[in-house]
Design an enzyme around this catalytic site. Structure first.
Site, PDB file in Angstrom:
ATOM      1  N   LYS A 173     -24.805 -20.390   9.807  1.00 51.17           N
ATOM      2  CA  LYS A 173     -25.198 -19.843   8.517  1.00 51.17           C
ATOM      3  C   LYS A 173     -24.143 -18.836   8.105  1.00 51.17           C
ATOM      4  O   LYS A 173     -23.376 -18.328   8.943  1.00 51.17           O
ATOM      5  CB  LYS A 173     -26.555 -19.160   8.614  1.00 51.17           C
ATOM      6  CG  LYS A 173     -27.318 -19.101   7.304  1.00 51.17           C
ATOM      7  CD  LYS A 173     -27.963 -20.432   6.949  1.00 51.17           C
ATOM      8  CE  LYS A 173     -28.877 -20.282   5.739  1.00 51.17           C
ATOM      9  NZ  LYS A 173     -29.560 -21.548   5.421  1.00 51.17           N
ATOM     10  N   VAL A 188     -36.666 -24.825  -5.322  1.00 52.34           N
ATOM     11  CA  VAL A 188     -37.481 -25.636  -4.408  1.00 52.34           C
ATOM     12  C   VAL A 188     -38.957 -25.558  -4.786  1.00 52.34           C
ATOM     13  O   VAL A 188     -39.645 -26.580  -4.911  1.00 52.34           O
ATOM     14  CB  VAL A 188     -37.273 -25.193  -2.953  1.00 52.34           C
ATOM     15  CG1 VAL A 188     -38.220 -25.950  -2.023  1.00 52.34           C
ATOM     16  CG2 VAL A 188     -35.834 -25.438  -2.527  1.00 52.34           C
TER      17      VAL A 188
END
Length: 379
Positions: free
Chosen positions: A91, A194
């Site tokens: 990440k 989302v």
């Protein structure tokens, strides 16, 4: 005379942060001319190059940024492993407010930083970054995924993530609600890209939906498409009586403080790191709430992205990718069955399944001498 060996100096500053323990690499970048400050955390390359998105957001301190990127990277290792993907956990974060700091110079400098990691880390879109950022990164390095379809990529991963959550919700409905989402009440907390797409799926399935978000504009955008949805306050959305609470914003929403206030049968959402601490998984069981582990449920985006790197080399195909995303329902079923068989929590069962796959493939990983970009892999 050979000098006696001495112990290495004790780590200090960010190097002493507990979150970095067990990581293969945590790399820091500072580029003065553009104002770039970035951190890339590579947790594991045992299953392949580390794949994970880049977050662009302000942090109160650099230590907070280290903690966040490391937690997220570790979660990506488990997400890829339990989903059957040949990718490791990584990440990245860019420190700062993207609304004021983002520039072409900064994004290009960040891309060159990624390129210097030699393919050990592949980036993608995340909170605060955009598909346009990924396309610009591609001009500097091949080690980026989720670029626009015009460049041969899969585009914005948000729709695939939302589809995966919808499939997980259907799997829960099969267990809890006789297979029907119609007329079931789902509270979606966080209606960004989302969450908003998830609402579309839920409305199409006939569910009753309530939404919440700290951004009133995001709520109004959803209500413009679906006037019948209810609205709750973002701070208390978890207390609304419903069948499923779906956290789709930032993490740590499930804690010793919030779990006693839940009034739902299940929790299933796209947010990362929903449990504030591991003990919250036990608290959910004690509260009679079925928890769908976040890194199982929200894997649709990375499953979709992984199809850009199909082993056969065939071009990305959306139908093929979304069929694989739908497999999240099967994976969640395996996790819940394992939890029941072992007498453990769903979160622990998901961890065990991921760890077993990593352990099984670790001997194979040791045979890899380099990632595609030439960097040494350290399983």
């Amino acid at each position: 005379m050979t000098p006696a060996p001495t112990d290495p100096p004790a780590p200090s500053g960010v190097f002493a942060h507990a979150e970095v323990e067990g990581f293969e690499q945590v790399a820091f970048c500072h580029h003065g001319p553009s104002g770039l400050r970035a951190i890339v955390a590579i947790h594991s390359t045992a299953l392949g190059p580390a794949l994970g998105g880049t977050r662009f957001r302000p942090y109160a301190t650099e230590a907070d940024a280290v903690a966040d990127v490391c937690r997220l990277a570790r979660g990506m290792t488990y997400k890829h492993a339990v989903s059957g993907l040949d990718a490791g956990g990584g990440k990245a974060v860019i420190l700062g407010d993207p609304r004021t700091l983002r520039s072409e110079a900064l994004v290009r400098a960040y891309a060159r930083f990624i390129d210097g990691l030699g393919g050990r880390y592949l980036t993608a879109e995340d909170v605060g970054t955009t598909q346009a950022d990924m396309d610009l990164i591609r001009t500097e390095t091949p080690h980026v995924t989720g670029v626009s379809e015009g460049l041969g990529g899969s585009g914005d991963p948000s729709p695939a993530t939302a589809w995966g959550v919808a499939c997980a919700l259907q799997a829960l409905a099969d267990r809890l609600f006789d297979g029907e989402l119609a007329h079931r009440h789902v509270v979606v907390s966080g209606v960004g890209k989302v969450g908003a797409a998830l609402v579309d799926h839920l409305v199409a399935a006939g569910a009753r939906v309530t939404v919440a978000d700290v951004d009133p504009g995001a709520v109004e955008a959803v209500r413009a498409r679906h006037p019948g949805v209810g609205v709750a306050d973002a701070a208390t959305a978890h207390t609304v009586a419903c069948d499923v609470f779906s956290p789709c914003a930032l993490g740590a929403v499930l804690s010793a403080r919030t779990i006693p206030a839940l009034r739902c049968a299940a929790v299933c959402g796209s947010a990362n790191n929903q449990l504030e601490v591991p003990a919250d998984g036990v608290r959910l069981v004690d509260a009679g709430v079925l928890y769908a582990p976040d890194f199982v449920v929200n894997a649709g985006g990375v499953i979709n992205i992984a199809e850009e790197r199909h082993p056969s080399g065939v071009p990305y195909d959306r139908a093929r990718a979304w069929d694989r995303v739908a497999g999240i329902a099967t994976t969640l079923g395996r996790v819940l069955d394992r939890a029941a068989a072992d007498g453990t929590t769903p979160a622990e069962a998901a961890d065990r399944l991921a760890e077993e796959r990593i352990a099984a493939l670790a001997p194979v990983a040791r045979l890899r001498t380099a990632t595609p970009g030439g960097g040494t892999a350290l399983p």
